[in-house]
Design a protein around this motif. Structure first.
Motif, PDB file in Angstrom:
ATOM      1  N   SER A 161       0.749  -1.138   0.027  1.00 52.75           N
ATOM      2  CA  SER A 161      -0.024   0.090  -0.023  1.00 52.75           C
ATOM      3  C   SER A 161       1.084   1.326   0.227  1.00 52.75           C
ATOM      4  O   SER A 161       0.734   2.094  -0.972  1.00 52.75           O
ATOM      5  N   PRO A 162       1.728   1.597   1.024  1.00 54.06           N
ATOM      6  CA  PRO A 162       2.683   2.762   0.952  1.00 54.06           C
ATOM      7  C   PRO A 162       3.618   2.431  -0.037  1.00 54.06           C
ATOM      8  O   PRO A 162       4.017   3.629  -0.686  1.00 54.06           O
ATOM      9  N   VAL A 163       4.051   1.595  -0.503  1.00 51.59           N
ATOM     10  CA  VAL A 163       5.007   1.294  -1.665  1.00 51.59           C
ATOM     11  C   VAL A 163       4.627   1.762  -3.002  1.00 51.59           C
ATOM     12  O   VAL A 163       5.096   2.619  -3.537  1.00 51.59           O
ATOM     13  N   MET A 164       3.485   1.360  -3.146  1.00 46.36           N
ATOM     14  CA  MET A 164       2.604   1.537  -4.400  1.00 46.36           C
ATOM     15  C   MET A 164       2.259   3.229  -4.442  1.00 46.36           C
ATOM     16  O   MET A 164       2.499   3.788  -5.545  1.00 46.36           O
ATOM     17  N   THR A 165       1.955   3.624  -3.310  1.00 49.53           N
ATOM     18  CA  THR A 165       1.809   5.047  -3.296  1.00 49.53           C
ATOM     19  C   THR A 165       3.089   5.927  -3.612  1.00 49.53           C
ATOM     20  O   THR A 165       3.160   6.948  -4.217  1.00 49.53           O
ATOM     21  N   MET A 166       4.183   5.467  -3.091  1.00 41.86           N
ATOM     22  CA  MET A 166       5.396   6.342  -3.236  1.00 41.86           C
ATOM     23  C   MET A 166       5.865   6.078  -4.672  1.00 41.86           C
ATOM     24  O   MET A 166       6.118   6.800  -5.339  1.00 41.86           O
ATOM     25  N   LEU A 167       5.688   4.801  -5.313  1.00 38.55           N
ATOM     26  CA  LEU A 167       5.948   4.700  -6.738  1.00 38.55           C
ATOM     27  C   LEU A 167       5.152   5.635  -7.708  1.00 38.55           C
ATOM     28  O   LEU A 167       5.748   6.069  -8.670  1.00 38.55           O
ATOM     29  N   ILE A 168       4.181   5.578  -7.456  1.00 44.46           N
ATOM     30  CA  ILE A 168       2.889   6.231  -8.240  1.00 44.46           C
ATOM     31  C   ILE A 168       3.279   7.919  -8.125  1.00 44.46           C
ATOM     32  O   ILE A 168       3.535   8.691  -9.111  1.00 44.46           O
ATOM     33  N   LEU A 169       3.284   8.442  -6.879  1.00 43.36           N
ATOM     34  CA  LEU A 169       3.477   9.767  -6.751  1.00 43.36           C
ATOM     35  C   LEU A 169       4.983  10.353  -7.012  1.00 43.36           C
ATOM     36  O   LEU A 169       5.372  11.541  -7.214  1.00 43.36           O
ATOM     37  N   LEU A 170       5.928   9.424  -6.428  1.00 39.17           N
ATOM     38  CA  LEU A 170       7.331   9.968  -6.987  1.00 39.17           C
ATOM     39  C   LEU A 170       8.276   9.245  -7.967  1.00 39.17           C
ATOM     40  O   LEU A 170       8.864  10.242  -8.499  1.00 39.17           O
ATOM     41  N   PHE A 171       7.605   8.358  -8.577  1.00 39.30           N
ATOM     42  CA  PHE A 171       8.416   7.839  -9.876  1.00 39.30           C
ATOM     43  C   PHE A 171       7.597   7.497 -11.212  1.00 39.30           C
ATOM     44  O   PHE A 171       8.202   6.955 -12.039  1.00 39.30           O
ATOM     45  N   THR A 172       6.234   8.053 -11.133  1.00 41.75           N
ATOM     46  CA  THR A 172       5.711   7.876 -12.407  1.00 41.75           C
ATOM     47  C   THR A 172       5.616   9.123 -13.117  1.00 41.75           C
ATOM     48  O   THR A 172       4.885  10.207 -12.611  1.00 41.75           O
ATOM     49  N   PRO A 173       5.995   9.207 -14.393  1.00 39.83           N
ATOM     50  CA  PRO A 173       5.948  10.494 -15.163  1.00 39.83           C
ATOM     51  C   PRO A 173       4.940  11.266 -15.460  1.00 39.83           C
ATOM     52  O   PRO A 173       4.682  12.510 -15.271  1.00 39.83           O
ATOM     53  N   ALA A 174       3.780  10.550 -15.499  1.00 37.88           N
ATOM     54  CA  ALA A 174       2.387  11.266 -15.841  1.00 37.88           C
ATOM     55  C   ALA A 174       1.704  11.900 -14.592  1.00 37.88           C
ATOM     56  O   ALA A 174       0.521  12.264 -14.957  1.00 37.88           O
ATOM     57  N   THR A 175       2.208  11.672 -13.563  1.00 38.46           N
ATOM     58  CA  THR A 175       1.381  12.208 -12.314  1.00 38.46           C
ATOM     59  C   THR A 175       2.370  12.536 -11.278  1.00 38.46           C
ATOM     60  O   THR A 175       3.760  12.265 -11.273  1.00 38.46           O
ATOM     61  N   GLY A 176       2.010  13.002 -10.248  1.00 43.96           N
ATOM     62  CA  GLY A 176       2.568  13.168  -9.038  1.00 43.96           C
ATOM     63  C   GLY A 176       3.754  14.104  -8.909  1.00 43.96           C
ATOM     64  O   GLY A 176       3.614  15.168  -9.907  1.00 43.96           O
ATOM     65  N   VAL A 177       4.712  14.025  -8.350  1.00 43.07           N
ATOM     66  CA  VAL A 177       5.951  14.825  -8.118  1.00 43.07           C
ATOM     67  C   VAL A 177       6.641  15.034  -9.660  1.00 43.07           C
ATOM     68  O   VAL A 177       7.247  15.980  -9.746  1.00 43.07           O
ATOM     69  N   MET A 178       6.853  13.819 -10.212  1.00 40.20           N
ATOM     70  CA  MET A 178       7.554  13.877 -11.597  1.00 40.20           C
ATOM     71  C   MET A 178       6.935  14.712 -12.327  1.00 40.20           C
ATOM     72  O   MET A 178       7.448  15.588 -13.312  1.00 40.20           O
ATOM     73  N   ASN A 179       5.552  14.611 -12.573  1.00 42.90           N
ATOM     74  CA  ASN A 179       4.829  15.264 -13.470  1.00 42.90           C
ATOM     75  C   ASN A 179       4.941  16.920 -13.199  1.00 42.90           C
ATOM     76  O   ASN A 179       4.999  17.858 -13.953  1.00 42.90           O
ATOM     77  N   ALA A 180       4.953  17.268 -11.954  1.00 39.84           N
ATOM     78  CA  ALA A 180       5.003  18.697 -11.551  1.00 39.84           C
ATOM     79  C   ALA A 180       6.395  19.259 -11.298  1.00 39.84           C
ATOM     80  O   ALA A 180       6.442  20.514 -11.689  1.00 39.84           O
ATOM     81  N   ASN A 181       7.225  18.825 -11.719  1.00 39.32           N
ATOM     82  CA  ASN A 181       8.747  19.181 -11.577  1.00 39.32           C
ATOM     83  C   ASN A 181       9.339  18.902 -13.126  1.00 39.32           C
ATOM     84  O   ASN A 181       8.593  18.758 -14.073  1.00 39.32           O
ATOM     85  N   GLY A 182      10.755  19.091 -13.003  1.00 37.27           N
ATOM     86  CA  GLY A 182      11.539  18.976 -14.403  1.00 37.27           C
ATOM     87  C   GLY A 182      11.152  20.213 -15.313  1.00 37.27           C
ATOM     88  O   GLY A 182      11.032  21.357 -14.871  1.00 37.27           O
ATOM     89  N   SER A 183      10.707  19.697 -16.460  1.00 36.15           N
ATOM     90  CA  SER A 183      10.382  20.545 -17.498  1.00 36.15           C
ATOM     91  C   SER A 183       9.298  21.602 -17.295  1.00 36.15           C
ATOM     92  O   SER A 183       9.048  22.695 -17.666  1.00 36.15           O
ATOM     93  N   ASN A 184       8.337  20.959 -16.482  1.00 39.80           N
ATOM     94  CA  ASN A 184       6.975  21.750 -16.003  1.00 39.80           C
ATOM     95  C   ASN A 184       7.459  22.886 -15.086  1.00 39.80           C
ATOM     96  O   ASN A 184       6.449  23.545 -14.670  1.00 39.80           O
ATOM     97  N   LEU A 185       8.814  23.011 -14.683  1.00 42.30           N
ATOM     98  CA  LEU A 185       8.984  23.927 -13.778  1.00 42.30           C
ATOM     99  C   LEU A 185       9.183  25.438 -14.499  1.00 42.30           C
ATOM    100  O   LEU A 185       9.258  26.477 -14.076  1.00 42.30           O
TER     101      LEU A 185
END
Length: 319
Positions: free
Chosen positions: A223-247
């Motif tokens: 449960s927490p592991v999948m949450t972290m994988l989606i929010l921290l390491f999935t390009p289309a959503t979460g932290v990855m989507n909000a950062n990088g080139s989108n800054l």
């Protein structure tokens, strides 16, 4: 079959059934409008089912402080998610992620099935607690009190962050990037609340286990592991989507202000008074999950080296 496995199996069947029915209607209408909403409904259905079917002849659901407190908080968390996703779907009037795949049977089905896997996996702690036949009604342990409070705190932070961000957007995005309320202390407080609550939920569920060797309890760490994988390491959503080139939009409009905010504000874990700028880089890259992949690699102008580079060296790129 034990009560725990029965509740687990039927929960999986319920999840699959809801997703398949949702997909059938959505594909027929060629729409993704209720995709997120049905995910929220799925969460609530699993929690309510497991609470009912997981009752024991000797102890009812409300006679178990462990099951009752945990399930109520879970329902609050997922009911808020349902409301938030319904509001977002209404505001956006569609979801660009599905513009192409909603016309493709296989791709659209995979998206609906992945949501089912996500719902079921995140729900594993509550399914485990409610389905547990490890009968105890002698109150909560110290660890359970700490983690149930932590779970509630995570839910509260996520809700407050979502409300404050929505209000900021409605008021015209004053300041270009959000620093309202908890956003002053974390660049992604909503994601922190989501991740934190599921780690607390998993630890809390230990009180319903048979001990360190309980396989089903260990499985619920997904449960927490999948949450972290989606929010921290999935390009289309979460932290990855909000950062990088989108800054880029921030560095184009207010490079100095945003560079200062980014330097002084933790990416996840809320820290007050700009303390984040004193955290060593190796801790930022590990404990705080402020990974290099989240940085902006484009040109940054009019930003003092002291604001843009931890080492104080002149550079046009964020290090």
């Amino acid at each position: 079959m034990s009560q725990e496995l029965q509740v687990l199996a039927i929960s999986a069947i319920i999840t699959a059934g809801i997703q398949l029915c949702g997909f059938a209607v959505a594909f027929a209408l060629k729409t993704e409008t209720f995709y997120d909403i049905l995910g929220g409904i799925n969460f609530l259905t699993i929690a309510i089912y497991s609470a009912i079917d997981g009752q024991n002849d000797d102890i009812s659901f409300f006679d178990s402080p462990r099951k009752a407190s945990f399930t109520i908080l879970f329902l609050i968390s997922r009911f808020w998610l349902l409301l938030f996703l319904a509001w977002r779907a209404h505001e956006r009037k569609g979801d660009s992620r599905f513009d192409e795949i909603k016309y493709n049977f296989a791709s659209f089905l995979i998206a609906w099935m992945f949501q089912g896997v996500w719902v079921f996996t995140i729900s594993l702690p509550v399914i485990f607690v409610n389905g547990s036949d490890n009968i105890q009604n002698d109150g909560l342990t110290v660890l359970e009190y700490v983690t149930i409070v932590g779970f509630g705190l995570g839910v509260f932070i996520e809700i407050i962050a979502d409300i404050q961000k929505a209000a900021w957007v409605k008021n015209g995005r004053v300041g270009t990037f959000c620093t309202a309320g908890v956003w002053k202390y974390s660049r992604h407080p909503n994601y922190f609340g989501e991740i934190f609550q599921w780690w607390c939920a998993w630890i809390f569920a230990y009180g319903s286990s048979t001990g360190p060797g309980d396989v089903q309890w260990w499985c619920s760490v997904l449960s927490p592991v999948m949450t972290m994988l989606i929010l921290l390491f999935t390009p289309a959503t979460g932290v990855m989507n909000a950062n990088g080139s989108n800054l880029k939009r921030y560095y184009d409009k207010c490079p100095v202000e945003y560079a200062k905010y980014r330097k002084e504000t933790s990416i996840l874990i809320p820290l007050p008074c700009g303390l984040y700028k004193f955290v060593p880089m190796f801790l930022k890259r590990t404990l705080f999950f402020d990974l290099k992949k989240y940085e902006y690699s484009g040109e940054i102008s009019n930003v003092p080296a002291s604001e843009n580079n931890e080492n104080g060296k002149k550079d046009t790129r964020e290090k």
